[in-house]
Write an enzyme that holds these catalytic residues in place. Sequence first.
Site, PDB file in Angstrom:
ATOM      1  N   CYS A   1      74.001  55.901  94.821  1.00  0.00           N
ATOM      2  CA  CYS A   1      72.561  55.916  94.570  1.00  0.00           C
ATOM      3  C   CYS A   1      71.782  56.640  95.671  1.00  0.00           C
ATOM      4  O   CYS A   1      71.030  57.572  95.410  1.00  0.00           O
ATOM      5  CB  CYS A   1      72.057  54.485  94.433  1.00  0.00           C
TER       6      CYS A   1
ATOM      7  N   LEU B   1      69.693  65.064  81.333  1.00  0.00           N
ATOM      8  CA  LEU B   1      68.278  65.378  81.121  1.00  0.00           C
ATOM      9  C   LEU B   1      67.511  65.465  82.440  1.00  0.00           C
ATOM     10  O   LEU B   1      66.641  66.322  82.598  1.00  0.00           O
ATOM     11  CB  LEU B   1      67.630  64.338  80.203  1.00  0.00           C
TER      12      LEU B   1
ATOM     13  N   HIS C   1      40.528  50.135  84.290  1.00  0.00           N
ATOM     14  CA  HIS C   1      40.106  51.368  83.616  1.00  0.00           C
ATOM     15  C   HIS C   1      39.643  52.377  84.646  1.00  0.00           C
ATOM     16  O   HIS C   1      38.925  52.012  85.566  1.00  0.00           O
ATOM     17  CB  HIS C   1      38.960  51.048  82.662  1.00  0.00           C
TER      18      HIS C   1
END
Length: 469
Positions: free
Chosen positions: A44, A189, A448
């Site tokens: 990793c 990918l 928001h």
Amino acid sequence: MSDTAFDLVVIGSGPGGYVAAIRAAQLGLRTACVEKRGPLGGTCLNVGCIPSKALLHSSHHFAMAGQEFAEHGIAFGKLDLDLAAMMARKEKVVDELTKGIAFLFKKNKVTHFTGLGRIDAPGKVAVVEEGGKETALTAKNIVIASGSDVAPLPGVAIDEKKILSSTGALSLPKVPKRLAVIGAGVIGLELGSVWRRLGAEVTVFEYLDRILMPMDGELAKGAKKILTKQGLQFELGVKVTAAKATKQGVEIAFEAAKGGDAKTLVADAVLVAIGRVPYTEGLGLEKAGVATDAKGRVEIDAHFQTNVKGIYAIGDVVRGAMLAHKAEDEGIAVAEILAGQAGHVNYDAIPGVVYTWPEIAAVGKTEEELKAAGVAYKTGKFPFQANSRGRTSGDLEGFVKILADEKTDRVLGVHIIGPAAGELIGEAGLALEFGASAEDIARTCHAHPGYGEAVKEAALAVEGRAIHA
Ligand code: NAI
């Protein structure tokens, strides 16, 4: 206790092993970790998640500079790629993080041995250094966390120059003009995206008729559409039968998966990314009597113990998803069990993330899994097109999909393709852990303008009451 006598010896210092060692030391166990690589951190940190994310980040900046900055009113002269500098930055990130683990070992008093760990008997581990010198350790318990290695493809010999595994594809000295990728899984990918963004023509060969198995089919379809727009070419339903290095590059032979005429493609390099296999070489499993299954995985019980008392195993070398965070959680759990606590991993709430851009992330059940299990479910979907934060950043591709139990409204699965999907999935994981309903997410205040509002809107959409779509 002598310098070689421990409560716990962990073999392997990847995310499973180093986390297990630290947690065990925190809980008062005298702990050692044996690692054959110089630096700590396993696949990793050294040749996997971390260097690939560094390159994904750098190449994303490069692609944005080339394709999107002008729209933001940012103009500059000719765009140049300094690949050597990009690689050097990646190495620096890896170096800092691996040293970070060495620091954490010191802080937590975990003893680090460099060498191959070999189990000679229950309670006995030999550390075999490169020169052959051996140090004998004794341990009340042993945890195997030896990880995984690249799955080989018959007929394709990896040379890390033209025929690459993920390790070679993380360190190419120049951008290949044409790169072939075998396998449309996570590695194919992610690394295909890196080299595409830096200018390579990329063709991805995939045996199945879809990409990103076993993710949700709709998510994979959406991902393929977006990645195709970015210039990745896909050859689906084909098997690669051979790859040969030639003077010009690599000749790749492929044919329809169900059989058909052989075709060839010539590329400058090919990346083999068809999966990974458990790594148990030199561990001495046979001699120690530790059983493995037909796939070479170390067999364990519900408490991570192998068939041999006192020998445990976690991470890529055992069953389940080969993911760093799954290994980490198993590391914590096994350490807690060894310290007399109730360690546990909820395998139903392990997220999966593909760090392309947009990111692709999921946790819980896919639609295909729910259908196969005959579970009645409701679906709520919300597109980033209608998310105001996406509008401000220009990240409009993708959607959030929430699957909830038809009767109870309990969240069963969340699937996201979109900006920062890998971060948004954290909220979904928490919802699964807490047994939340879609309504719980919908009634939770989301800041928001935020990408997270798309998660809230998808939760509202489960009851057909999204506000912004
Ligand atoms: P994968 O299992 O994700 O995908 C391999 C693909 O290769 C499959 O779709 C398979 O159908 C295809 N394939 C197999 N043989 C083939 C052939 N002869 N011709 C054409 N296609 C063929 O494996 P991948 O991408 O190598 O990744 C290995 C492991 O590493 C996975 O378990 C993955 O989860 C993990 N990983 C996770 C990352 C993340 O969490 N972001 C990043 C990179 C790897």
